[in-house]
Motif scaffolding. Structure first.
Motif, PDB file in Angstrom:
ATOM      1  N   ARG A 144       3.109  -1.411   3.994  1.00 31.41           N
ATOM      2  CA  ARG A 144       3.102  -0.010   3.578  1.00 31.41           C
ATOM      3  C   ARG A 144       4.450   0.440   3.021  1.00 31.41           C
ATOM      4  O   ARG A 144       5.499   0.041   3.508  1.00 31.41           O
ATOM      5  CB  ARG A 144       2.729   0.860   4.773  1.00 31.41           C
ATOM      6  CG  ARG A 144       2.476   2.293   4.403  1.00 31.41           C
ATOM      7  CD  ARG A 144       1.675   2.948   5.481  1.00 31.41           C
ATOM      8  NE  ARG A 144       2.303   4.187   5.905  1.00 31.41           N
ATOM      9  CZ  ARG A 144       1.905   4.870   6.951  1.00 31.41           C
ATOM     10  NH1 ARG A 144       0.946   4.426   7.707  1.00 31.41           N
ATOM     11  NH2 ARG A 144       2.487   5.992   7.263  1.00 31.41           N
ATOM     12  N   ALA A 145       4.376   1.298   1.997  1.00 35.75           N
ATOM     13  CA  ALA A 145       5.552   1.951   1.429  1.00 35.75           C
ATOM     14  C   ALA A 145       5.219   3.428   1.249  1.00 35.75           C
ATOM     15  O   ALA A 145       4.054   3.824   1.297  1.00 35.75           O
ATOM     16  CB  ALA A 145       5.924   1.319   0.092  1.00 35.75           C
ATOM     17  N   SER A 146       6.239   4.230   1.006  1.00 38.85           N
ATOM     18  CA  SER A 146       6.009   5.675   0.893  1.00 38.85           C
ATOM     19  C   SER A 146       5.635   6.111  -0.523  1.00 38.85           C
ATOM     20  O   SER A 146       5.132   7.209  -0.715  1.00 38.85           O
ATOM     21  CB  SER A 146       7.249   6.438   1.351  1.00 38.85           C
ATOM     22  OG  SER A 146       8.353   6.097   0.541  1.00 38.85           O
ATOM     23  N   LYS A 174      11.061  -9.262  -3.853  1.00 37.93           N
ATOM     24  CA  LYS A 174      10.182 -10.329  -3.356  1.00 37.93           C
ATOM     25  C   LYS A 174       9.757 -10.104  -1.910  1.00 37.93           C
ATOM     26  O   LYS A 174       9.644 -11.037  -1.139  1.00 37.93           O
ATOM     27  CB  LYS A 174      10.839 -11.703  -3.526  1.00 37.93           C
ATOM     28  CG  LYS A 174      11.032 -12.072  -4.965  1.00 37.93           C
ATOM     29  CD  LYS A 174      11.511 -13.502  -5.093  1.00 37.93           C
ATOM     30  CE  LYS A 174      11.557 -13.875  -6.544  1.00 37.93           C
ATOM     31  NZ  LYS A 174      11.871 -15.253  -6.752  1.00 37.93           N
ATOM     32  N   GLU A 175       9.530  -8.850  -1.539  1.00 40.32           N
ATOM     33  CA  GLU A 175       9.024  -8.553  -0.201  1.00 40.32           C
ATOM     34  C   GLU A 175       7.501  -8.638  -0.236  1.00 40.32           C
ATOM     35  O   GLU A 175       6.966  -9.631   0.207  1.00 40.32           O
ATOM     36  CB  GLU A 175       9.588  -7.226   0.294  1.00 40.32           C
ATOM     37  CG  GLU A 175      11.097  -7.307   0.545  1.00 40.32           C
ATOM     38  CD  GLU A 175      11.765  -5.966   0.789  1.00 40.32           C
ATOM     39  OE1 GLU A 175      11.067  -4.963   1.007  1.00 40.32           O
ATOM     40  OE2 GLU A 175      13.005  -5.921   0.756  1.00 40.32           O
ATOM     41  N   THR A 195       0.846  -1.193   0.000  1.00 35.70           N
ATOM     42  CA  THR A 195       0.000   0.000   0.000  1.00 35.70           C
ATOM     43  C   THR A 195       0.881   1.243   0.000  1.00 35.70           C
ATOM     44  O   THR A 195       2.009   1.210   0.485  1.00 35.70           O
ATOM     45  CB  THR A 195      -0.911   0.028   1.238  1.00 35.70           C
ATOM     46  OG1 THR A 195      -0.097   0.089   2.414  1.00 35.70           O
ATOM     47  CG2 THR A 195      -1.802  -1.201   1.294  1.00 35.70           C
ATOM     48  N   VAL A 196       0.349   2.333  -0.532  1.00 33.36           N
ATOM     49  CA  VAL A 196       1.089   3.593  -0.580  1.00 33.36           C
ATOM     50  C   VAL A 196       0.396   4.590   0.339  1.00 33.36           C
ATOM     51  O   VAL A 196      -0.733   5.018   0.067  1.00 33.36           O
ATOM     52  CB  VAL A 196       1.172   4.147  -2.017  1.00 33.36           C
ATOM     53  CG1 VAL A 196       1.915   5.475  -2.033  1.00 33.36           C
ATOM     54  CG2 VAL A 196       1.856   3.148  -2.935  1.00 33.36           C
ATOM     55  N   GLY A 197       1.042   4.899   1.429  1.00 35.03           N
ATOM     56  CA  GLY A 197       0.519   5.897   2.351  1.00 35.03           C
ATOM     57  C   GLY A 197      -0.418   5.340   3.403  1.00 35.03           C
ATOM     58  O   GLY A 197      -0.850   4.185   3.362  1.00 35.03           O
ATOM     59  N   HIS A 198      -0.736   6.215   4.358  1.00 33.51           N
ATOM     60  CA  HIS A 198      -1.526   5.835   5.522  1.00 33.51           C
ATOM     61  C   HIS A 198      -2.962   5.443   5.165  1.00 33.51           C
ATOM     62  O   HIS A 198      -3.476   4.426   5.639  1.00 33.51           O
ATOM     63  CB  HIS A 198      -1.517   6.997   6.535  1.00 33.51           C
ATOM     64  CG  HIS A 198      -2.309   6.726   7.761  1.00 33.51           C
ATOM     65  ND1 HIS A 198      -1.908   5.811   8.712  1.00 33.51           N
ATOM     66  CD2 HIS A 198      -3.495   7.236   8.187  1.00 33.51           C
ATOM     67  CE1 HIS A 198      -2.816   5.761   9.680  1.00 33.51           C
ATOM     68  NE2 HIS A 198      -3.783   6.618   9.389  1.00 33.51           N
ATOM     69  N   GLN A 203      10.070  -1.459  -6.089  1.00 36.69           N
ATOM     70  CA  GLN A 203      11.366  -1.965  -5.638  1.00 36.69           C
ATOM     71  C   GLN A 203      11.171  -3.141  -4.687  1.00 36.69           C
ATOM     72  O   GLN A 203      11.847  -4.165  -4.802  1.00 36.69           O
ATOM     73  CB  GLN A 203      12.165  -0.877  -4.923  1.00 36.69           C
ATOM     74  CG  GLN A 203      12.745   0.159  -5.840  1.00 36.69           C
ATOM     75  CD  GLN A 203      13.519   1.215  -5.071  1.00 36.69           C
ATOM     76  OE1 GLN A 203      13.240   1.496  -3.906  1.00 36.69           O
ATOM     77  NE2 GLN A 203      14.483   1.796  -5.741  1.00 36.69           N
ATOM     78  N   LYS A 204      10.239  -3.005  -3.755  1.00 36.62           N
ATOM     79  CA  LYS A 204       9.991  -4.078  -2.788  1.00 36.62           C
ATOM     80  C   LYS A 204       9.489  -5.341  -3.482  1.00 36.62           C
ATOM     81  O   LYS A 204       9.881  -6.446  -3.123  1.00 36.62           O
ATOM     82  CB  LYS A 204       8.989  -3.612  -1.720  1.00 36.62           C
ATOM     83  CG  LYS A 204       9.567  -2.599  -0.750  1.00 36.62           C
ATOM     84  CD  LYS A 204       8.484  -2.095   0.201  1.00 36.62           C
ATOM     85  CE  LYS A 204       9.044  -1.145   1.209  1.00 36.62           C
ATOM     86  NZ  LYS A 204       9.505  -1.816   2.423  1.00 36.62           N
TER      87      LYS A 204
END
Length: 141
Positions: free
Chosen positions: A115-117, A129-130, A94-97, A124-125
């Motif tokens: 979550r990612a920014s 393979k995250e 997900t991107v953001g809160h 990238q994640k």
């Protein structure tokens, strides 16, 4: 036989990579990529290189070398261990809160939200393979 990745200039994370690139581009390619005048071969750079290419700031070694290269190196070091078993869970990036809150509220069995920014960070994640997946619009595809 073997597959070798392209060579790269690496720097510290806090170094100004744009400035390093600009300085190197000031040097004529014939001087930068030739070692004959110094009685050697492949001094500083491989003599077979013909040009420098600036990579995006988000590029790291995993993204540059690609998954297949990392997997081959891991397998060589580990002696080809069996792949870990899949537990059936899907990890959604997900991107953001707000997107994280929505994903968490869905309470889908076998799905976890990570979550990612930014979309770029999610991509990238995923390449590392995250998480397993994310949703993007057509322009981001």
């Amino acid at each position: 036989l073997l597959k070798e990745p392209r060579h790269a200039v690496i720097s510290r994370k806090d170094a100004d990579s744009e400035e390093i690139y600009k300085v190197l581009k000031l040097i004529p390619d014939s001087d930068l990529f030739s070692s004959a005048a110094f009685g050697g071969k492949d001094l500083m750079f491989s003599d077979s290189i013909t040009d420098l290419m600036e990579l995006p700031k988000i590029m790291d070694s995993f993204l540059y070398l690609r998954e297949d290269y990392y997997e081959a190196m891991r397998a060589l070091r580990a002696g080809n261990p069996p792949a870990p078993p899949q537990d059936g869970k899907i990890e959604w990036c997900t991107v953001g809160h707000a997107e994280q809150q929505k994903c968490d509220s869905l309470q889908i069995p076998h799905m976890e939200c990570r979550r990612a920014s930014s979309v770029e960070e999610c991509i990238q994640k995923i390449m590392r393979k995250e998480p397993d997946a994310l949703a993007v619009d057509g322009g981001q595809v």
